[in-house]
Design an enzyme around this catalytic site. Structure first.
Site, short mmCIF file in Angstrom:
data_model
loop_
_atom_site.label_atom_id
_atom_site.label_comp_id
_atom_site.label_asym_id
_atom_site.label_seq_id
_atom_site.Cartn_x
_atom_site.Cartn_y
_atom_site.Cartn_z
N ASN A 210 56.89 19.92 45.75
CA ASN A 210 58.34 20.12 45.74
C ASN A 210 58.79 20.92 46.96
O ASN A 210 57.97 21.28 47.80
CB ASN A 210 58.77 20.80 44.44
CG ASN A 210 58.07 22.14 44.27
OD1 ASN A 210 58.19 23.02 45.10
ND2 ASN A 210 57.30 22.27 43.19
N LYS A 289 39.88 8.69 48.82
CA LYS A 289 41.20 8.31 49.28
C LYS A 289 41.45 6.86 48.86
O LYS A 289 40.62 5.98 49.13
CB LYS A 289 41.28 8.42 50.81
CG LYS A 289 42.65 8.14 51.32
CD LYS A 289 42.73 8.25 52.82
CE LYS A 289 44.05 7.68 53.29
NZ LYS A 289 43.98 7.15 54.64
N ASP A 306 52.33 25.47 30.87
CA ASP A 306 53.40 26.38 31.28
C ASP A 306 52.79 27.76 31.49
O ASP A 306 52.37 28.43 30.54
CB ASP A 306 54.49 26.42 30.20
CG ASP A 306 55.73 27.12 30.70
OD1 ASP A 306 55.60 28.19 31.34
OD2 ASP A 306 56.84 26.61 30.43
N ILE A 307 52.73 28.19 32.74
CA ILE A 307 52.03 29.45 33.07
C ILE A 307 52.76 30.65 32.48
O ILE A 307 52.16 31.49 31.79
CB ILE A 307 51.89 29.60 34.60
CG1 ILE A 307 51.08 28.42 35.15
CG2 ILE A 307 51.25 30.94 34.95
CD1 ILE A 307 51.03 28.33 36.66
N LYS A 337 66.05 28.99 28.61
CA LYS A 337 64.70 29.24 29.14
C LYS A 337 64.22 30.65 28.84
O LYS A 337 63.05 30.88 28.54
CB LYS A 337 64.68 29.02 30.66
CG LYS A 337 64.23 27.64 31.03
CD LYS A 337 64.31 27.36 32.50
CE LYS A 337 64.54 25.86 32.65
NZ LYS A 337 64.84 25.43 33.99
N1 CTP Z 1 56.96 27.79 35.09
C1 CTP Z 1 55.61 28.05 34.82
N2 CTP Z 1 54.74 27.03 34.58
C2 CTP Z 1 55.17 25.76 34.59
C3 CTP Z 1 56.52 25.46 34.82
C4 CTP Z 1 57.41 26.51 35.09
O1 CTP Z 1 55.23 29.23 34.83
N3 CTP Z 1 54.29 24.80 34.34
C5 CTP Z 1 57.88 28.92 35.32
C6 CTP Z 1 58.53 28.92 36.68
O2 CTP Z 1 57.78 29.65 37.62
C7 CTP Z 1 59.84 29.61 36.40
C8 CTP Z 1 60.15 29.21 34.97
O3 CTP Z 1 58.92 28.82 34.40
O4 CTP Z 1 59.73 31.01 36.43
C9 CTP Z 1 61.16 28.11 34.85
O5 CTP Z 1 60.72 27.00 35.60
P1 CTP Z 1 61.44 25.58 35.40
O6 CTP Z 1 60.71 24.54 36.21
O7 CTP Z 1 62.88 25.75 35.60
O8 CTP Z 1 61.13 25.39 33.85
P2 CTP Z 1 60.85 24.14 33.00
O9 CTP Z 1 60.24 24.61 31.72
O10 CTP Z 1 60.08 23.15 33.78
O11 CTP Z 1 62.30 23.62 32.69
P3 CTP Z 1 63.06 22.25 33.05
O12 CTP Z 1 63.27 21.64 31.72
O13 CTP Z 1 64.34 22.68 33.71
O14 CTP Z 1 62.15 21.45 33.94
#
Ligand code: CTP
Length: 401
Positions: A210, A289, A306-307, A337
């Site tokens: 991204n 590749k 989700d970290i 969130k």
């Molecule tokens: N984050 C994370 N691990 C992930 C995705 C997101 O830790 N796999 C953290 C990001 O670093 C940020 C927060 O969660 O601090 C929100 O990220 P975002 O991409 O906006 O959240 P999503 O849960 O992916 O929400 P959306 O539905 O908008 O994609």
């Protein structure tokens, strides 16, 4: 160690015989790594030549109104935004009175009024002027508004009298100015931070990623160091230098970031997840590749863990701050969130239309369970310092209870 590296100091010089000492101040500030721009009042130019400051600062000196629009693309609002700190040294009794009144009748007072930066004044005047009730009252009001007052010192004065009112010596001013940057609000706290994008491999050469540049996360790491924290930065691939004194761990994919965070998080007091973690990764990445002729690129996707939510699920979770980059309905998405991920604070901003990733300036709003605070558009470095102050206050409030 250079105490002011990367700091931008706007030095305001007002009309006082002490103006000659400010020439040395510019030299010492630059020696400590600061970038310096000088703005003089018209009275100051009767005490010392702008050319002196130009030679010492290496920048155009601003004095008249239109100077700020001259040549280097720094209109007065840009100049106000540019500064990390505005230091008025010497600050005459007249200048203090005008600042207190919120006057904008010359370039320097206008910049002070138009700036969200830290402002410090170094008074310099005759001891009777310093003792005057009007000056005392002006100083008290300015302090109440958060303006820092450096000095004055006591001793012999240019007018032959002895007493309080001398501007501090340049060395003392440099010390005072450095002190403005170390708020110490996170002193002793262990802070873990993620920054940058992640890369999700498709094959040996290709990946999904991204637009994140990592600038906001790196600015936060720098601001947290300035605030006294012990900082570990888990970083996706970015083209940024590691801030001094930060422990940096490089990762590529969201899985690697997850592993690095989970192995570092124990004992952390604060966790800030500024990384733009990819939500999805290719389900079946190829070790080889993929050849064009194969015509069989498999782009089936699967979700990453989700970290931040994994960290807040820990029994001994740190004070946790997340980010929400949204294109619409910012507050609603951010608050959802905040709850869903068990965060203590969330920083939300608008992305798209030239805002958010890849740019140097940003605005954002911080939300927490029962409040919010908007931070005006400014450089990511300044935004980071403001964020760290707010994070520090909230973190301290939770550890007090
Ligand atoms: N984050 C994370 N691990 C992930 C995705 C997101 O830790 N796999 C953290 C990001 O670093 C940020 C927060 O969660 O601090 C929100 O990220 P975002 O991409 O906006 O959240 P999503 O849960 O992916 O929400 P959306 O539905 O908008 O994609």
């Amino acid at each position: 160690m250079m105490e002011l590296s990367n700091k931008r100091v706007l030095l305001g010089v007002s009309g006082s015989i002490a103006a000659y000492k400010s020439a040395e101040l510019v030299r010492l500030l630059r020696k400590q790594g600061a970038e310096v721009r000088v703005v003089m009042t018209s009275t100051a130019t009767e005490f010392i030549q702008p050319l002196t400051f130009q030679a010492l600062s290496g920048n155009i000196v601003y004095s008249a109104w239109d100077d700020a629009d001259r040549g280097d693309g720094m209109g007065h609002i840009e100049l106000a935004r540019w500064a990390d700190v505005i230091v008025v040294a010497p600050a005459s009794a007249d200048l203090l009175a005008r600042l207190r009144q919120g006057m904008a009748n010359d370039l320097l007072t206008t910049l002070c009024l138009a700036s969200a930066s830290t402002i410090a004044v170094a008074p310099a005047m005759n001891r009777l002027m310093w003792d005057n009730a009007a000056t005392k009252e002006n100083l008290a009001v300015l302090k109440q508004r958060g303006i820092h007052v450096l000095g004055p010192g006591a001793g012999g004065q240019a007018c032959g009298e002895v007493g309080l009112g001398r501007m501090l010596e340049p060395e003392q001013l440099v010390q005072g100015i450095s002190g403005l940057f170390s708020s110490g609000i996170l002193s002793g706290a262990k802070l873990l931070l993620t920054a940058g994008p992640t890369r999700e491999p498709i094959d040996a050469m290709r990946f999904l990623s991204n637009r994140s540049s990592g600038k906001m996360g790196y600015a936060l790491a720098q601001a947290a160091i300035e605030a006294g924290a012990d900082v570990t930065l888990v970083s996706g691939p970015v083209a940024l230098a590691t801030p001094d004194r930060v422990k940096r761990l490089d990762v590529n994919s969201a899985d690697e970031m997850y592993e690095a965070v989970m192995s570092e998080v124990a004992g952390s007091d604060v966790f800030i997840c500024a990384a733009a973690v990819a939500d999805y990764k290719p389900a079946n990445p190829s070790k080889e590749k993929v050849k064009r002729k194969d015509n069989n690129v498999d782009l089936a996707l699967t979700q990453n863990r989700d970290i931040v939510a994994s960290v807040t699920a820990l029994p001994d979770k740190p004070f946790t701050v997340g980010f929400a980059a949204e294109t619409s309905d910012i507050e609603a998405h951010a608050r959802a969130k905040l709850k869903r991920k068990g965060l203590d604070l969330i920083a939300a901003n608008q992305v798209g239309d030239g805002q958010g990733a890849e740019v140097d300036e940003n605005a954002m709003t911080l939300y927490w369970a029962d409040g919010s605070q908007h931070l005006e558009k400014t450089s990511k470095a300044k935004l980071a310092r403001q964020m760290v102050t707010i994070i520090g206050e909230h973190y301290r409030a939770t550890t007090r209870t």
